[in-house]
Design a protein around this motif. Structure first.
Motif, PDB file in Angstrom:
ATOM      1  N   LYS A 146      -0.904   0.266  -5.756  1.00 30.96           N
ATOM      2  CA  LYS A 146      -2.156  -0.439  -5.498  1.00 30.96           C
ATOM      3  C   LYS A 146      -2.014  -1.915  -5.857  1.00 30.96           C
ATOM      4  N   PHE A 147      -0.786  -2.401  -5.770  1.00 27.39           N
ATOM      5  CA  PHE A 147      -0.494  -3.788  -6.103  1.00 27.39           C
ATOM      6  C   PHE A 147       0.681  -4.238  -5.250  1.00 27.39           C
ATOM      7  N   ASN A 165      10.898  -5.584  -3.140  1.00 30.14           N
ATOM      8  CA  ASN A 165      11.833  -4.481  -2.943  1.00 30.14           C
ATOM      9  C   ASN A 165      12.459  -4.037  -4.253  1.00 30.14           C
ATOM     10  N   ASN A 166      12.939  -5.011  -5.049  1.00 36.07           N
ATOM     11  CA  ASN A 166      13.612  -4.678  -6.304  1.00 36.07           C
ATOM     12  C   ASN A 166      12.652  -4.035  -7.297  1.00 36.07           C
ATOM     13  N   GLU A 167      11.407  -4.526  -7.343  1.00 35.66           N
ATOM     14  CA  GLU A 167      10.426  -3.906  -8.238  1.00 35.66           C
ATOM     15  C   GLU A 167      10.119  -2.479  -7.805  1.00 35.66           C
ATOM     16  N   ALA A 168      10.053  -2.250  -6.490  1.00 42.34           N
ATOM     17  CA  ALA A 168       9.800  -0.896  -5.993  1.00 42.34           C
ATOM     18  C   ALA A 168      10.949   0.039  -6.342  1.00 42.34           C
ATOM     19  N   LYS A 169      12.192  -0.449  -6.244  1.00 43.43           N
ATOM     20  CA  LYS A 169      13.349   0.380  -6.601  1.00 43.43           C
ATOM     21  C   LYS A 169      13.344   0.716  -8.088  1.00 43.43           C
ATOM     22  N   TYR A 170      12.986  -0.249  -8.914  1.00 44.25           N
ATOM     23  CA  TYR A 170      12.911   0.010 -10.354  1.00 44.25           C
ATOM     24  C   TYR A 170      11.790   0.997 -10.676  1.00 44.25           C
ATOM     25  N   ILE A 180       3.511  17.352  -1.082  1.00 46.14           N
ATOM     26  CA  ILE A 180       4.360  16.390  -1.776  1.00 46.14           C
ATOM     27  C   ILE A 180       3.578  15.834  -2.959  1.00 46.14           C
ATOM     28  N   HIS A 181       4.224  15.754  -4.111  1.00 45.23           N
ATOM     29  CA  HIS A 181       3.595  15.168  -5.286  1.00 45.23           C
ATOM     30  C   HIS A 181       3.559  13.650  -5.118  1.00 45.23           C
ATOM     31  N   ILE A 182       2.354  13.074  -5.129  1.00 45.69           N
ATOM     32  CA  ILE A 182       2.191  11.631  -4.955  1.00 45.69           C
ATOM     33  C   ILE A 182       1.440  11.080  -6.164  1.00 45.69           C
ATOM     34  N   GLU A 183       1.988  10.053  -6.767  1.00 40.50           N
ATOM     35  CA  GLU A 183       1.369   9.396  -7.915  1.00 40.50           C
ATOM     36  C   GLU A 183       0.933   7.994  -7.514  1.00 40.50           C
ATOM     37  N   PHE A 184      -0.290   7.625  -7.888  1.00 46.56           N
ATOM     38  CA  PHE A 184      -0.830   6.306  -7.584  1.00 46.56           C
ATOM     39  C   PHE A 184      -0.664   5.422  -8.824  1.00 46.56           C
ATOM     40  N   LEU A 185      -0.067   4.256  -8.633  1.00 48.18           N
ATOM     41  CA  LEU A 185       0.137   3.311  -9.725  1.00 48.18           C
ATOM     42  C   LEU A 185      -0.799   2.135  -9.542  1.00 48.18           C
ATOM     43  N   ASP A 186      -1.605   1.865 -10.570  1.00 46.03           N
ATOM     44  CA  ASP A 186      -2.556   0.756 -10.511  1.00 46.03           C
ATOM     45  C   ASP A 186      -1.925  -0.569 -10.896  1.00 46.03           C
ATOM     46  N   GLN A 187      -0.818  -0.528 -11.669  1.00 43.12           N
ATOM     47  CA  GLN A 187      -0.179  -1.758 -12.127  1.00 43.12           C
ATOM     48  C   GLN A 187       1.308  -1.493 -12.330  1.00 43.12           C
ATOM     49  N   LEU A 188       2.071  -2.572 -12.511  1.00 43.21           N
ATOM     50  CA  LEU A 188       3.496  -2.449 -12.751  1.00 43.21           C
ATOM     51  C   LEU A 188       3.753  -1.672 -14.034  1.00 43.21           C
ATOM     52  N   SER A 189       4.830  -0.891 -14.044  1.00 44.95           N
ATOM     53  CA  SER A 189       5.158  -0.117 -15.242  1.00 44.95           C
ATOM     54  C   SER A 189       5.450  -1.015 -16.432  1.00 44.95           C
ATOM     55  N   GLY A 245       0.792  -1.218   0.000  1.00 38.71           N
ATOM     56  CA  GLY A 245       0.000   0.000   0.000  1.00 38.71           C
ATOM     57  C   GLY A 245       0.819   1.260   0.000  1.00 38.71           C
ATOM     58  N   CYS A 246       2.099   1.166   0.295  1.00 31.31           N
ATOM     59  CA  CYS A 246       2.951   2.348   0.285  1.00 31.31           C
ATOM     60  C   CYS A 246       3.714   2.402  -1.027  1.00 31.31           C
ATOM     61  N   GLY A 247       4.841   3.077  -1.074  1.00 32.81           N
ATOM     62  CA  GLY A 247       5.610   3.192  -2.301  1.00 32.81           C
ATOM     63  C   GLY A 247       6.899   3.927  -2.059  1.00 32.81           C
ATOM     64  N   PRO A 248       7.802   3.945  -3.055  1.00 30.70           N
ATOM     65  CA  PRO A 248       9.100   4.589  -2.876  1.00 30.70           C
ATOM     66  C   PRO A 248       9.010   6.104  -3.053  1.00 30.70           C
TER      67      PRO A 248
END
Length: 677
Positions: free
Chosen positions: A210-211, A215-220, A310-319, A188-191
């Motif tokens: 939202k998925f 750790n590695n996917e979050a860093k990417y 703070i600018h916050i972007e919500f991601l619904d799926q992996l890039s 639920g959080c993010g980098p």
């Protein structure tokens, strides 16, 4: 419960915590300050502010502790491990309805030698302690150990220590699997990321997922978001700092991406990096990345209302799962006219082109809908378009069977593999020129890059270079260092061996070896003025006075002109020689110019010009000062690339590295070569 005031009160407190340890996360670490307080006398306890903080946090934790869950038959349980300086802890987790529920907490203090275990062995010890305390759960369920440490590899290494082998045998009876530990931000959080402009203006940006993400996917995801943001701001050069070792080394091509998810992220990152003129990525410790980490925590607290903007972007799926819009190229290739003629007997409208297609098509045929050419080295060669050829060349040269071959060898190998397209050799030549590793390990040219530049008014001994060498094998007098001074123009060298390097020793060397030149100047000038020079055919003394000087040896051992010396006749001849001195100087000047022309002609005949212009990227020759001592003789011969930002004169350039930092002094073209991007 009130704050303990006596030893008995503290013992009562720790006893209660011990009884409730299965409900308390990291119970031993929470009670560590209380154990320190017991080290005082029996009557007086050492209760400090740290104990007050620990007591308040314990009360707060117990007031909102989570209820423990009971696992059901067939559940897969997850265990998290944690180590500190003085304790190891773990928590057994049961997943239900996309949420994690604690089953049992374990904590144990480290004793004696256990405190000195390496961190990886402490993790293994934490797993052994958990297996002993939670043996019924380990026997009845499959256990997934979530950790980012190479715990499984360490326990399975044949050269592991005795206790690790013993632990591995003890744990062998359980059904234990190792999985990478997912990031907290995946729940639920993010980098977070911070974009800093050249004028030190910081733009704070945070992501919220939202998925589920590791750790590695979050860093990417943070890297891709930063690159996309920099691209939208029209940045030309970017310098990236990340605390992820995996991401940094994969982007720098030091690590290979084997996982499908990491491969997709890496390709996406390289695609974005290609849009910048220059880029670099470096790893920084997590402690130096606290700003971005704080933004990640702030992103998770959005619903709690934070005053900071703070600018916050919500991601619904992996890039990597986002839809890509690709353009289909329908442009005509060299294959189309031949294919249309062989299939439909259709020729171009231009008569010359039609005659050319009819003549060429005799060597082509269609097999299973694909065009093939009748070859000389092989029966049939598959015809490719230039775009298809751009895939084949990298795969042959740098793929799993690649060997970084040269242009002609690469083209020959493509033919031997059964492929053909008309500009094959030209494409292979252009492709091999752009290979970064081949450019770094290329041979150093020995031919000069610029024509000879004559020095009209040299100033010898005006500038010296000092260098220190050592330590070397110890010699007589315990000397193991050396100080060397070299004149920039004449290359005259002075050196002295030293036992130690101190400011006083260097100062003494300078005064004795370099500062003594004024005392020797008369002797040096006398030697120079009476020495015959090839360039002029005369001595400097004769060019000044019209006759040769009398050397002291001619007085000690007389020769004809000193033994028949006549003062009056000598004065007349000296005056006559002075009248002819202009003619002598003119002849010497002509001879000197001819000598310089011969030298320049020989030098320039070997010149292989390497001229650059502003904006070009070049590689710089690796010198002893810039060579990595760990690379040895097999290290790269070139480093860079660097951008040319200024031309002082032909052959002399000012350079700037990809980070935008200007090199301290200009560089000669002899030390540079063009970098193909």
């Amino acid at each position: 419960m009130t704050i303990p005031k006596t030893v008995k009160d503290i013992q009562s407190l720790t006893g209660r915590v011990a009884a409730l340890t299965r409900f308390i996360s990291k119970a031993t670490d929470r009670c560590a300050p209380f154990f320190k307080a017991l080290k005082g006398t029996k009557r007086n306890i050492t209760w400090i502010a740290e104990c007050d903080t620990a007591f308040s946090e314990l009360k707060e934790y117990m007031g909102q502790a989570l209820l423990l869950s009971t696992p059901e038959h067939g559940d897969i349980l997850v265990i998290y491990l944690s180590v500190s300086v003085s304790a190891v802890s773990s928590v057994l987790i049961r997943s239900k309805d996309n949420a994690e529920h604690p089953v049992h907490y374990v904590s144990k203090a480290l004793q004696d030698a256990q405190v000195r275990y390496p961190d990886i062995e402490k993790l293994a010890f934490a797993r052994v302690v958990s297996a002993k305390c939670l043996r019924p759960y380990f026997q009845a369920h499959t256990i997934h150990v979530l950790t980012n440490q190479p715990l499984r590899q360490v326990l399975q290494k044949p050269e592991t220590s005795g206790r690790l082998v013993k632990w591995a045998i003890e744990l062998g009876e359980f059904d234990i699997h190792y999985k990478p530990r997912p990031a907290i931000r995946g729940q639920g959080c993010g980098p977070g990321l911070v974009l800093v402009s050249p004028d030190k203006v910081a733009l704070e940006y945070a992501l919220r997922f939202k998925f589920q993400a590791s750790n590695n996917e979050a860093k990417y995801e943070a890297l891709l978001a930063g690159l996309q943001l920099a691209k939208e701001m029209d940045a030309k050069q970017i310098q990236i700092f990340s605390d992820s070792q995996l991401v940094v080394h994969q982007v720098n091509q030091d690590f290979t991406a084997k996982d499908a998810s990491m491969t997709a992220y890496l390709q996406h990152a390289r695609h974005l990096l290609a849009t910048f003129h220059a880029h670099s990525i470096n790893q920084v410790p997590l402690s130096e990345n606290s700003h971005a980490d704080a933004l990640a925590r702030l992103a998770s607290a959005l619903e709690q209302g934070i005053g900071r903007h703070i600018h916050i972007e919500f991601l619904d799926q992996l890039s990597t799962q986002a839809l890509l819009i690709c353009t289909i190229d329908h442009s005509t290739t060299w294959i189309d006219p031949i294919l249309q003629f062989l299939q439909n007997q259709t020729l171009p409208a231009n008569s010359a082109e039609a005659r050319r297609v009819r003549h060429r098509s005799a060597r082509y045929l269609i097999i299973n809908g694909s065009l093939y050419k009748r070859g000389f080295s092989l029966p049939y060669l598959r015809c490719l378009t230039p775009d298809e050829g751009h895939y084949v060349l990298p795969e042959i040269r740098e793929g799993i069977c690649g060997n970084h071959s040269g242009a002609r060898s690469l083209a020959h190998k493509a033919i031997r593999q059964g492929y053909f397209w008309p500009p094959l050799h030209t494409d292979a030549q252009a492709f091999t020129q752009k290979c970064d590793k081949c450019q770094r390990f290329a041979n150093i040219p020995q031919l000069p890059a610029e024509p000879l530049t004559a020095m009209i008014s040299p100033w010898p001994f005006a500038q010296w270079g000092l260098d220190l060498i050592g330590p070397m094998p110890e010699g007589k007098g315990q000397v193991k260092y050396a100080v060397v001074a070299v004149d920039y123009f004449t290359k005259w060298a002075e050196a002295e061996a030293l036992a130690t390097i101190t400011a006083a020793r260097i100062e003494t060397f300078v005064w004795q070896s370099i500062g003594c030149w004024p005392e020797l100047l008369p002797e040096v000038l006398w030697s120079y003025h009476t020495t015959f020079h090839t360039s002029t055919g005369e001595t400097p003394f004769s060019l000044s006075f019209g006759t040769e000087a009398v050397a002291p040896v001619e007085i000690g051992q007389p020769i004809y002109r000193t033994s028949t010396y006549d003062a009056k006749a000598n004065d007349e001849q000296l005056a006559l020689n002075l009248d002819f001195i202009d003619e002598l100087c003119d002849q010497s000047s002509i001879r000197n110019d001819a000598y310089k022309q011969r030298i320049a002609k020989y030098y320039d005949s070997r010149v292989k010009p390497r001229a650059f212009k502003i904006g070009d990227w070049v590689m710089r020759k690796v010198s002893l000062a810039t060579k990595n001592p760990t690379e040895g003789t097999l290290g790269p011969t070139w480093e860079g690339p660097y951008e040319i930002i200024k031309i002082y004169r032909p052959g002399t350039y000012q350079l700037r590295d990809p980070r935008g930092k200007m090199l301290p002094h200009p560089w000669n073209a002899d030390n540079l070569k063009y970098y193909y991007k």
